[in-house]
Design a protein around this motif. Structure first.
Motif, PDB file in Angstrom:
ATOM      1  N   VAL A   1      27.551  28.320-117.164  1.00 45.91           N
ATOM      2  CA  VAL A   1      26.927  27.125-117.363  1.00 45.91           C
ATOM      3  C   VAL A   1      26.602  26.329-115.834  1.00 45.91           C
ATOM      4  N   ASN A   2      27.811  26.381-115.080  1.00 47.68           N
ATOM      5  CA  ASN A   2      27.904  25.759-114.042  1.00 47.68           C
ATOM      6  C   ASN A   2      26.904  26.529-112.972  1.00 47.68           C
ATOM      7  N   THR A   3      27.077  27.920-113.132  1.00 53.09           N
ATOM      8  CA  THR A   3      26.117  28.762-112.098  1.00 53.09           C
ATOM      9  C   THR A   3      24.681  28.355-112.443  1.00 53.09           C
ATOM     10  N   GLY A   4      24.366  28.078-113.795  1.00 55.53           N
ATOM     11  CA  GLY A   4      22.951  27.926-114.082  1.00 55.53           C
ATOM     12  C   GLY A   4      22.326  26.513-113.438  1.00 55.53           C
ATOM     13  N   VAL A   5      23.209  25.387-113.604  1.00 52.34           N
ATOM     14  CA  VAL A   5      22.922  24.299-113.039  1.00 52.34           C
ATOM     15  C   VAL A   5      22.817  24.177-111.474  1.00 52.34           C
ATOM     16  N   SER A   6      23.771  24.899-110.866  1.00 53.87           N
ATOM     17  CA  SER A   6      23.710  24.912-109.374  1.00 53.87           C
ATOM     18  C   SER A   6      22.501  25.735-108.913  1.00 53.87           C
ATOM     19  N   ALA A   7      22.258  27.005-109.614  1.00 55.44           N
ATOM     20  CA  ALA A   7      20.979  27.618-109.229  1.00 55.44           C
ATOM     21  C   ALA A   7      19.845  26.949-109.350  1.00 55.44           C
ATOM     22  N   PHE A   8      19.727  26.201-110.392  1.00 57.26           N
ATOM     23  CA  PHE A   8      18.542  25.244-110.581  1.00 57.26           C
ATOM     24  C   PHE A   8      18.400  24.197-109.301  1.00 57.26           C
ATOM     25  N   LEU A   9      19.498  23.692-108.807  1.00 57.15           N
ATOM     26  CA  LEU A   9      19.296  22.716-107.748  1.00 57.15           C
ATOM     27  C   LEU A   9      18.923  23.681-106.604  1.00 57.15           C
ATOM     28  N   CYS A  10      19.502  24.710-106.394  1.00 55.20           N
ATOM     29  CA  CYS A  10      19.241  25.452-105.238  1.00 55.20           C
ATOM     30  C   CYS A  10      17.864  25.771-105.057  1.00 55.20           C
ATOM     31  N   PHE A  11      17.349  26.597-106.235  1.00 46.11           N
ATOM     32  CA  PHE A  11      15.997  27.077-106.191  1.00 46.11           C
ATOM     33  C   PHE A  11      15.096  26.409-106.780  1.00 46.11           C
ATOM     34  N   SER A  12      15.005  25.130-107.287  1.00 48.59           N
ATOM     35  CA  SER A  12      13.698  24.778-107.693  1.00 48.59           C
ATOM     36  C   SER A  12      12.785  24.369-106.896  1.00 48.59           C
ATOM     37  N   GLY A  13      13.056  24.223-105.621  1.00 50.74           N
ATOM     38  CA  GLY A  13      11.872  23.973-104.592  1.00 50.74           C
ATOM     39  C   GLY A  13      11.306  23.108-104.659  1.00 50.74           C
ATOM     40  N   ARG A  14      11.780  22.044-105.640  1.00 43.02           N
ATOM     41  CA  ARG A  14      11.316  20.631-105.303  1.00 43.02           C
ATOM     42  C   ARG A  14      12.381  19.550-105.630  1.00 43.02           C
ATOM     43  N   LEU A  15      12.187  18.404-105.381  1.00 37.70           N
ATOM     44  CA  LEU A  15      13.067  17.397-105.633  1.00 37.70           C
ATOM     45  C   LEU A  15      13.191  16.963-107.200  1.00 37.70           C
ATOM     46  N   LEU A  16      14.397  17.096-107.592  1.00 36.56           N
ATOM     47  CA  LEU A  16      14.554  16.967-108.910  1.00 36.56           C
ATOM     48  C   LEU A  16      15.035  15.537-109.240  1.00 36.56           C
TER      49      LEU A  16
ATOM     50  N   ARG B   1      17.721   8.226 -95.559  1.00 35.24           N
ATOM     51  CA  ARG B   1      18.382   9.512 -95.481  1.00 35.24           C
ATOM     52  C   ARG B   1      19.410   9.420 -94.148  1.00 35.24           C
ATOM     53  N   PRO B   2      20.738   9.181 -94.561  1.00 40.35           N
ATOM     54  CA  PRO B   2      21.714   9.319 -93.355  1.00 40.35           C
ATOM     55  C   PRO B   2      21.562  10.669 -92.971  1.00 40.35           C
ATOM     56  N   PHE B   3      21.903  10.460 -91.459  1.00 37.06           N
ATOM     57  CA  PHE B   3      21.835  11.559 -90.417  1.00 37.06           C
ATOM     58  C   PHE B   3      20.583  12.238 -90.466  1.00 37.06           C
ATOM     59  N   GLY B   4      19.562  11.960 -91.020  1.00 35.98           N
ATOM     60  CA  GLY B   4      18.289  12.579 -91.050  1.00 35.98           C
ATOM     61  C   GLY B   4      18.149  13.785 -91.609  1.00 35.98           C
ATOM     62  N   PHE B   5      19.138  13.842 -92.790  1.00 41.40           N
ATOM     63  CA  PHE B   5      19.414  14.797 -93.760  1.00 41.40           C
ATOM     64  C   PHE B   5      18.189  14.807 -94.893  1.00 41.40           C
ATOM     65  N   GLY B   6      17.282  15.735 -94.876  1.00 39.66           N
ATOM     66  CA  GLY B   6      16.223  15.852 -95.706  1.00 39.66           C
ATOM     67  C   GLY B   6      16.650  15.862 -97.246  1.00 39.66           C
ATOM     68  N   ALA B   7      15.924  15.109 -98.033  1.00 38.67           N
ATOM     69  CA  ALA B   7      16.239  14.910 -99.494  1.00 38.67           C
ATOM     70  C   ALA B   7      16.446  16.418-100.215  1.00 38.67           C
ATOM     71  N   LEU B   8      15.464  17.377-100.134  1.00 43.31           N
ATOM     72  CA  LEU B   8      15.514  18.634-100.326  1.00 43.31           C
ATOM     73  C   LEU B   8      16.607  19.432 -99.575  1.00 43.31           C
ATOM     74  N   ASP B   9      16.775  19.473 -98.577  1.00 38.83           N
ATOM     75  CA  ASP B   9      18.135  20.127 -98.054  1.00 38.83           C
ATOM     76  C   ASP B   9      19.281  19.615 -98.546  1.00 38.83           C
ATOM     77  N   ASP B  10      19.352  18.238 -98.849  1.00 34.51           N
ATOM     78  CA  ASP B  10      20.455  17.550 -99.579  1.00 34.51           C
ATOM     79  C   ASP B  10      20.834  18.402-100.876  1.00 34.51           C
ATOM     80  N   GLN B  11      19.831  18.455-101.673  1.00 34.24           N
ATOM     81  CA  GLN B  11      19.708  18.946-102.891  1.00 34.24           C
ATOM     82  C   GLN B  11      20.276  20.379-103.043  1.00 34.24           C
ATOM     83  N   VAL B  12      19.925  21.195-102.213  1.00 36.11           N
ATOM     84  CA  VAL B  12      20.316  22.733-101.939  1.00 36.11           C
ATOM     85  C   VAL B  12      21.911  22.752-101.572  1.00 36.11           C
ATOM     86  N   ALA B  13      22.124  21.638-100.698  1.00 37.60           N
ATOM     87  CA  ALA B  13      23.588  21.526-100.224  1.00 37.60           C
ATOM     88  C   ALA B  13      24.357  21.260-101.333  1.00 37.60           C
TER      89      ALA B  13
END
Length: 287
Positions: free
Chosen positions: A208-223, A232-244
């Motif tokens: 279950v944890n892997t499924g949720v994590s993969a969804f965040l990493c690979f959705s390709g859009r801001l959820l 955005r602190p430090f100029g960190f993009g919202a989509l990059d933040d989601q992947v991280a």
């Protein structure tokens, strides 16, 4: 809007909720008082490491609600997921490792215990406790809370209301207390099923944890659009933040489930595995 956040703010920007802090302080005092009393008569069941585990769990709770994990949770999804990780996978197992039931009861004033005694001896309370810590019930409750609150609409709703946000965090914490109880089985709990059943219990939670994590990493859009509408602190993009955030949940969350699973298998396959020992106590014999 220009964001002026510095790296130092990630370590120094604390916002202490005094009501919660006082509650945690009272719980700590009660537990330590009770642990000292029972340690004198049952040192095998309550060694010093149990108290250290419990205090570590309380400290983790405090860090989750007062530290920059909370301060930056509305501007960095990574920090919010780290906060959820502490509430779900750090504080609950440490508190359960502290075998909190008996020390908390022993630490309460005697007058208070006498007043509550009719409640403690009721069959309903004991039946409810057994029901909530059944592996099937605990697994479903934890994963329902985990999946449900990470659905975008539910997540955004929690962000829009402080009270619902606090309720979300309470759901994570209490359902994970339930989840870890069958794994650790703190004294005086008894084994209700084969320890082998805990292997799929933990591995399916990791799925279950892997499924949720993969969804965040690979959705390709801001959820969660809220993170795209704040500076955005430090100029960190919202989509990059989601992947991280997804990568953090994937790696750290998997370790939390896989390490105990491997430890249980190693224990069950070791010589003398049939002896009545516990994981967490690692099933100490009763004194």
């Amino acid at each position: 809007m220009i964001d002026t956040t510095t790296v130092a703010d990630l370590f120094t920007d604390w916002d202490v909720p005094w009501i919660v802090t006082c509650e945690l302080a009272v719980i700590t005092v009660v537990y330590v008082r009770g642990w000292r009393r029972i340690h004198r008569t049952r040192p095998a069941q309550f060694p010093a490491w149990r108290m250290a585990a419990f205090l570590g769990g309380i400290t983790a709770l405090f860090a989750a609600v007062a530290s920059p994990l909370d301060t930056f949770s509305e501007s960095l999804l990574f920090m919010h997921m780290a906060q959820h990780f502490v509430l779900m996978s750090v504080a609950p197992p440490l508190i359960v490792l502290g075998a909190p039931m008996v020390p908390m009861l022993r630490g309460l004033p005697r007058g208070f215990i006498r007043m509550l005694r009719p409640l403690f001896v009721t069959r309903i309370l004991h039946a409810a406790g057994r029901f909530l810590t059944r592996p099937r019930v605990a697994w479903l409750a934890m994963n329902a809370a985990y999946l449900g609150w990470h659905v975008p609409r539910a997540y955004e709703f929690a962000l829009s209301s402080e009270n619902w946000h606090n309720f979300e965090h309470a759901c994570f914490f209490f359902t994970n207390l339930m989840f870890w109880w069958p794994v650790i089985r703190p004294w005086p709990s008894r084994l209700a099923q084969s320890r082998w059943m805990l292997i799929p219990y933990l591995l399916l939670a990791d799925v279950v944890n892997t499924g949720v994590s993969a969804f965040l990493c690979f959705s390709g859009r801001l959820l969660y659009p809220s993170y795209g509408a704040v500076p955005r602190p430090f100029g960190f993009g919202a989509l990059d933040d989601q992947v991280a955030a997804g990568a953090f949940m994937w790696v750290c969350g998997s370790m939390v489930y896989l390490i105990p699973a491997v430890a249980i298998v190693a224990h069950l396959l070791s010589p003398g595995a049939g002896a009545p020992r516990r994981i967490g106590s690692f099933h100490e014999n009763k004194a």
